[in-house]
Design a protein around this motif. Structure first.
Motif, PDB file in Angstrom:
ATOM      1  N   GLY A 148      -4.011  -6.050  23.119  1.00 28.14           N
ATOM      2  CA  GLY A 148      -5.009  -5.811  24.157  1.00 28.14           C
ATOM      3  C   GLY A 148      -5.019  -4.385  24.665  1.00 28.14           C
ATOM      4  N   LEU A 149      -3.831  -3.791  24.800  1.00 24.60           N
ATOM      5  CA  LEU A 149      -3.748  -2.445  25.371  1.00 24.60           C
ATOM      6  C   LEU A 149      -4.353  -1.405  24.438  1.00 24.60           C
ATOM      7  N   ALA A 150      -4.188  -1.574  23.121  1.00 23.19           N
ATOM      8  CA  ALA A 150      -4.790  -0.636  22.172  1.00 23.19           C
ATOM      9  C   ALA A 150      -6.309  -0.649  22.289  1.00 23.19           C
TER      10      ALA A 150
ATOM     11  N   ARG B  41      -7.054 -20.494  15.759  1.00 18.31           N
ATOM     12  CA  ARG B  41      -5.831 -19.868  16.258  1.00 18.31           C
ATOM     13  C   ARG B  41      -6.026 -18.375  16.468  1.00 18.31           C
ATOM     14  N   LEU B  42      -6.736 -17.721  15.560  1.00 15.95           N
ATOM     15  CA  LEU B  42      -6.956 -16.280  15.682  1.00 15.95           C
ATOM     16  C   LEU B  42      -7.738 -15.958  16.948  1.00 15.95           C
ATOM     17  N   VAL B  43      -8.833 -16.657  17.163  1.00 11.80           N
ATOM     18  CA  VAL B  43      -9.648 -16.409  18.358  1.00 11.80           C
ATOM     19  C   VAL B  43      -8.831 -16.686  19.617  1.00 11.80           C
ATOM     20  N   HIS B  44      -8.122 -17.802  19.630  1.00 10.59           N
ATOM     21  CA  HIS B  44      -7.355 -18.197  20.812  1.00 10.59           C
ATOM     22  C   HIS B  44      -6.266 -17.166  21.130  1.00 10.59           C
ATOM     23  N   MET B  45      -5.584 -16.673  20.104  1.00  3.21           N
ATOM     24  CA  MET B  45      -4.496 -15.724  20.326  1.00  3.21           C
ATOM     25  C   MET B  45      -5.013 -14.345  20.727  1.00  3.21           C
ATOM     26  N   VAL B  46      -6.065 -13.868  20.090  1.00  7.18           N
ATOM     27  CA  VAL B  46      -6.594 -12.540  20.422  1.00  7.18           C
ATOM     28  C   VAL B  46      -7.147 -12.535  21.847  1.00  7.18           C
ATOM     29  N   LEU B  47      -7.857 -13.590  22.229  1.00  4.53           N
ATOM     30  CA  LEU B  47      -8.335 -13.672  23.611  1.00  4.53           C
ATOM     31  C   LEU B  47      -7.162 -13.732  24.588  1.00  4.53           C
ATOM     32  N   ALA B  48      -6.103 -14.446  24.195  1.00  5.17           N
ATOM     33  CA  ALA B  48      -4.909 -14.505  25.049  1.00  5.17           C
ATOM     34  C   ALA B  48      -4.295 -13.123  25.213  1.00  5.17           C
ATOM     35  N   ALA B  49      -4.274 -12.336  24.133  1.00  8.95           N
ATOM     36  CA  ALA B  49      -3.728 -10.981  24.211  1.00  8.95           C
ATOM     37  C   ALA B  49      -4.575 -10.101  25.134  1.00  8.95           C
ATOM     38  N   TYR B  50      -5.895 -10.212  25.038  1.00 10.87           N
ATOM     39  CA  TYR B  50      -6.767  -9.427  25.913  1.00 10.87           C
ATOM     40  C   TYR B  50      -6.572  -9.813  27.378  1.00 10.87           C
ATOM     41  N   LEU B  51      -6.454 -11.113  27.640  1.00  9.09           N
ATOM     42  CA  LEU B  51      -6.246 -11.546  29.020  1.00  9.09           C
ATOM     43  C   LEU B  51      -4.879 -11.127  29.539  1.00  9.09           C
ATOM     44  N   THR B  52      -3.860 -11.213  28.678  1.00  7.32           N
ATOM     45  CA  THR B  52      -2.519 -10.772  29.077  1.00  7.32           C
ATOM     46  C   THR B  52      -2.543  -9.316  29.508  1.00  7.32           C
ATOM     47  N   THR B  53      -3.180  -8.474  28.698  1.00  7.30           N
ATOM     48  CA  THR B  53      -3.283  -7.050  29.027  1.00  7.30           C
ATOM     49  C   THR B  53      -4.096  -6.842  30.293  1.00  7.30           C
ATOM     50  N   ALA B  54      -5.195  -7.555  30.411  1.00  3.81           N
ATOM     51  CA  ALA B  54      -6.060  -7.375  31.581  1.00  3.81           C
ATOM     52  C   ALA B  54      -5.314  -7.677  32.871  1.00  3.81           C
ATOM     53  N   PHE B  55      -4.496  -8.711  32.875  1.00  5.47           N
ATOM     54  CA  PHE B  55      -3.816  -9.067  34.113  1.00  5.47           C
ATOM     55  C   PHE B  55      -2.652  -8.124  34.417  1.00  5.47           C
ATOM     56  N   VAL B  56      -2.050  -7.523  33.407  1.00  4.23           N
ATOM     57  CA  VAL B  56      -1.058  -6.489  33.671  1.00  4.23           C
ATOM     58  C   VAL B  56      -1.746  -5.251  34.265  1.00  4.23           C
ATOM     59  N   VAL B  57      -2.845  -4.839  33.617  1.00  6.29           N
ATOM     60  CA  VAL B  57      -3.597  -3.686  34.119  1.00  6.29           C
ATOM     61  C   VAL B  57      -4.108  -3.958  35.532  1.00  6.29           C
ATOM     62  N   GLY B  58      -4.618  -5.160  35.753  1.00  4.57           N
ATOM     63  CA  GLY B  58      -5.119  -5.517  37.079  1.00  4.57           C
ATOM     64  C   GLY B  58      -4.026  -5.519  38.126  1.00  4.57           C
ATOM     65  N   ALA B  59      -2.838  -5.992  37.749  1.00  4.81           N
ATOM     66  CA  ALA B  59      -1.725  -6.005  38.698  1.00  4.81           C
ATOM     67  C   ALA B  59      -1.297  -4.595  39.073  1.00  4.81           C
TER      68      ALA B  59
ATOM     69  N   ALA C  61     -13.065 -12.410  34.721  1.00  5.75           N
ATOM     70  CA  ALA C  61     -14.240 -13.213  35.056  1.00  5.75           C
ATOM     71  C   ALA C  61     -15.025 -13.635  33.822  1.00  5.75           C
ATOM     72  N   ILE C  62     -15.033 -12.788  32.795  1.00  2.00           N
ATOM     73  CA  ILE C  62     -15.844 -13.074  31.597  1.00  2.00           C
ATOM     74  C   ILE C  62     -15.029 -13.803  30.527  1.00  2.00           C
ATOM     75  N   VAL C  63     -13.827 -13.302  30.235  1.00  2.00           N
ATOM     76  CA  VAL C  63     -13.075 -13.792  29.079  1.00  2.00           C
ATOM     77  C   VAL C  63     -12.289 -15.067  29.382  1.00  2.00           C
TER      78      VAL C  63
ATOM     79  N   PRO D  35     -13.071 -17.797  31.166  1.00  2.00           N
ATOM     80  CA  PRO D  35     -13.856 -19.000  30.844  1.00  2.00           C
ATOM     81  C   PRO D  35     -14.098 -19.172  29.347  1.00  2.00           C
ATOM     82  N   ILE D  36     -14.313 -18.064  28.634  1.00  2.00           N
ATOM     83  CA  ILE D  36     -14.492 -18.154  27.180  1.00  2.00           C
ATOM     84  C   ILE D  36     -13.223 -18.695  26.534  1.00  2.00           C
ATOM     85  N   GLN D  37     -12.062 -18.261  27.031  1.00  2.00           N
ATOM     86  CA  GLN D  37     -10.793 -18.734  26.487  1.00  2.00           C
ATOM     87  C   GLN D  37     -10.611 -20.236  26.719  1.00  2.00           C
ATOM     88  N   ILE D  38     -11.041 -20.726  27.867  1.00  2.00           N
ATOM     89  CA  ILE D  38     -10.948 -22.164  28.134  1.00  2.00           C
ATOM     90  C   ILE D  38     -11.794 -22.938  27.123  1.00  2.00           C
ATOM     91  N   PHE D  39     -13.002 -22.441  26.840  1.00  2.00           N
ATOM     92  CA  PHE D  39     -13.856 -23.085  25.833  1.00  2.00           C
ATOM     93  C   PHE D  39     -13.224 -22.999  24.444  1.00  2.00           C
TER      94      PHE D  39
END
Length: 471
Positions: free
Chosen positions: A30-32, A184-202, A229-231, A233-237
């Motif tokens: 996510g950070l890259a 699995r690919l979609v689920h993991m990549v979205l998880a990586a983006y969210l992980t990075t986003a919440f570190v950056v947000g914190a 806000a965007i990703v 909900p997409i990750q839940i789907f």
């Protein structure tokens, strides 16, 4: 199924090392991409805040990338030392896939990482941005190959078995793009983006609480909350779709995750409870009638298989799966809730006013890592008692190593990992605790503007760019 102590220790050792490792790629993927977006915005708009923020996070990326590489090397040795039978039987398929990851993705990352880290003042804008893009693509491509390997172990396809019992390729396309791989690919990549986003947000929230006028902190927090806000909900789907795929190919895993032991129509959704492997029921269950069937089959009276549909020796360990799955889902819902909260604050014009939202964002900072670990525990524990689902059992995959040797090496790993990576994480926290300053963007301590007390950052110029040319 009761496993020998040596195999349990080998599993614990691999689980320990892979758990340490996964948190670093989950962040660097996510950070890259975040760094590539920041540099692109700087090139498009010329706004200094984008390159300030880029330079702030690139140091963190460099340290995290290094720790990810070091922590990943150890796992490859464990395939030979602790899981030699597994390596022998699956090597003709998994060996080339892992080789492709190194030759394409890792070489791409490593090859352009130096330009990305040290080439800002040495190459042109276009080449440096290209290097950043290629590093970001390399991290994604690495996830592509690793997820293909893991997905094949979950839903094997495109293979044949030779005369000595090895899995050999029959169709590489079916092997790589096996039935669970896209999900699995979609689920993991979205998880990586969210992980990075919440570190950056914190980090952004932390610095807003200290100085709400810090422009880089405001940018970090705003971009992170848009991602939440965007990703989220997409990750839940995406997780729901992935779950339906798992129900099709690994129904026993779903039964354990949901806490169902009995096969029934109109199955309830068990919110909480204590799955009991001895009695074959979930004790103290808090249920919503028929909702489990609707979620899994999209019919209120759909049939959901319970664990008793399979021999008991083939049951995954339901207590762990039940709770790891709920931890992952709970964090995902909390991420989406924080994202919607930020939208409300944005509409009110109070996104940057220090308050409860920012404190909540700081608390959610590490939750992406917790969700990733919980998700991988669910995935890997749910595959048991197999290493290659339905084909090769864990008990038949291990090397003939004595338990004392494994116990000693496990203890050594624990000591070394906590010491080495604990120090690395402590250093990352120290970097994150410092707000972006003019010096972060390249102004030396003895620069005349610093001596004069000027804090504005001068424009960053590349070689050959005149002072009047701007950005």
């Amino acid at each position: 199924m009761e496993l020998p102590l040596a195999i349990d220790l080998a599993r614990i050792q691999f689980a320990f090392t892979v758990s340490f490792h996964i948190i670093f790629p989950a962040f660097t993927i996510g950070l890259a991409s975040y760094l590539a977006v920041l540099e692109a915005l700087w090139l498009i708009t010329g706004r200094q805040v984008f390159i300030d923020t880029f330079r702030y996070w690139i140091k963190i990326f460099a340290v995290t990338f290094a720790m990810g590489v070091v922590s990943g090397i150890v796992m490859s040795y464990q395939f030979g030392t602790n899981w030699s039978v597994f390596s022998d039987k699956t090597g003709p398929i998994l060996g080339p896939l892992m080789g492709y990851e190194v030759l394409s993705a890792f070489f791409l990352e490593a090859g352009f990482l130096g330009v990305m880290l040290f080439g800002m003042d040495r190459v042109g804008k276009g080449l440096h941005f290209l290097a950043t893009l290629l590093v970001a693509f390399g991290t994604f491509f690495s996830a592509f190959w690793i997820l293909s390997v893991n997905s094949w172990m979950q839903t094997p396809a495109g293979y044949a078995i030779n005369e000595v019992g090895q899995f050999v390729p029959a169709d590489w396309w079916e092997i790589i793009f096996n039935p669970s791989f896209p999900y699995r690919l979609v689920h993991m990549v979205l998880a990586a983006y969210l992980t990075t986003a919440f570190v950056v947000g914190a980090v952004g929230a932390w610095h807003i609480l200290k100085d709400s006028r810090n422009e880089s902190a405001r940018l970090m927090f705003s971009m992170a909350m848009w991602m939440a806000a965007i990703v989220a909900p997409i990750q839940i789907f995406a997780g729901d779709v992935h779950g339906l795929n798992t129900l099709e190919h690994q129904p026993a895993k779903i039964a354990a995750m949901e806490g169902h032991f009995e096969t029934r129509k109109g199955a309830p959704l068990i919110l909480f409870g204590l799955p009991n492997m001895e009695t074959g029921k979930t004790d103290y269950a808090i249920e919503i009638p028929a909702l489990g069937s609707y979620i899994l089959t999209h019919h209120w009276d759909g049939e959901v298989k319970g664990l008793k549909a399979w021999p008991k020796e083939e049951w995954p360990y339901a207590p762990v799966l039940f709770w790891s799955f709920r931890i992952m889902v709970g964090i995902g819902l909390a991420m989406a809730a924080l994202g919607f909260w930020s939208l409300y604050a944005r509409l009110r014009g109070s996104l940057y006013e220090p308050g409860l939202l920012h404190r909540a964002a700081i608390l959610m900072g590490p939750m992406g890592f917790v969700a990733v670990l919980a998700g991988w525990i669910t995935t890997e524990m749910g595959r048991q008692p197999y290493t290659v689902y339905g084909l090769l059992k864990t008990v038949d995959s291990a090397s003939p190593i004595d338990a004392p040797a494994l116990a000693f090496s496990l203890a050594a790993f624990i000591v070394v990992y906590f010491a080495a990576f604990g120090a690395g994480v402590f250093y990352l926290f120290r970097i994150m605790a410092k707000p972006p300053t003019p010096n972060e963007t390249g102004i030396p301590e003895n620069h005349p503007t610093r001596a004069a007390g000027i804090t504005a950052t001068p424009p960053l110029r590349f070689p050959g760019e005149s002072p009047k040319s701007g950005h």
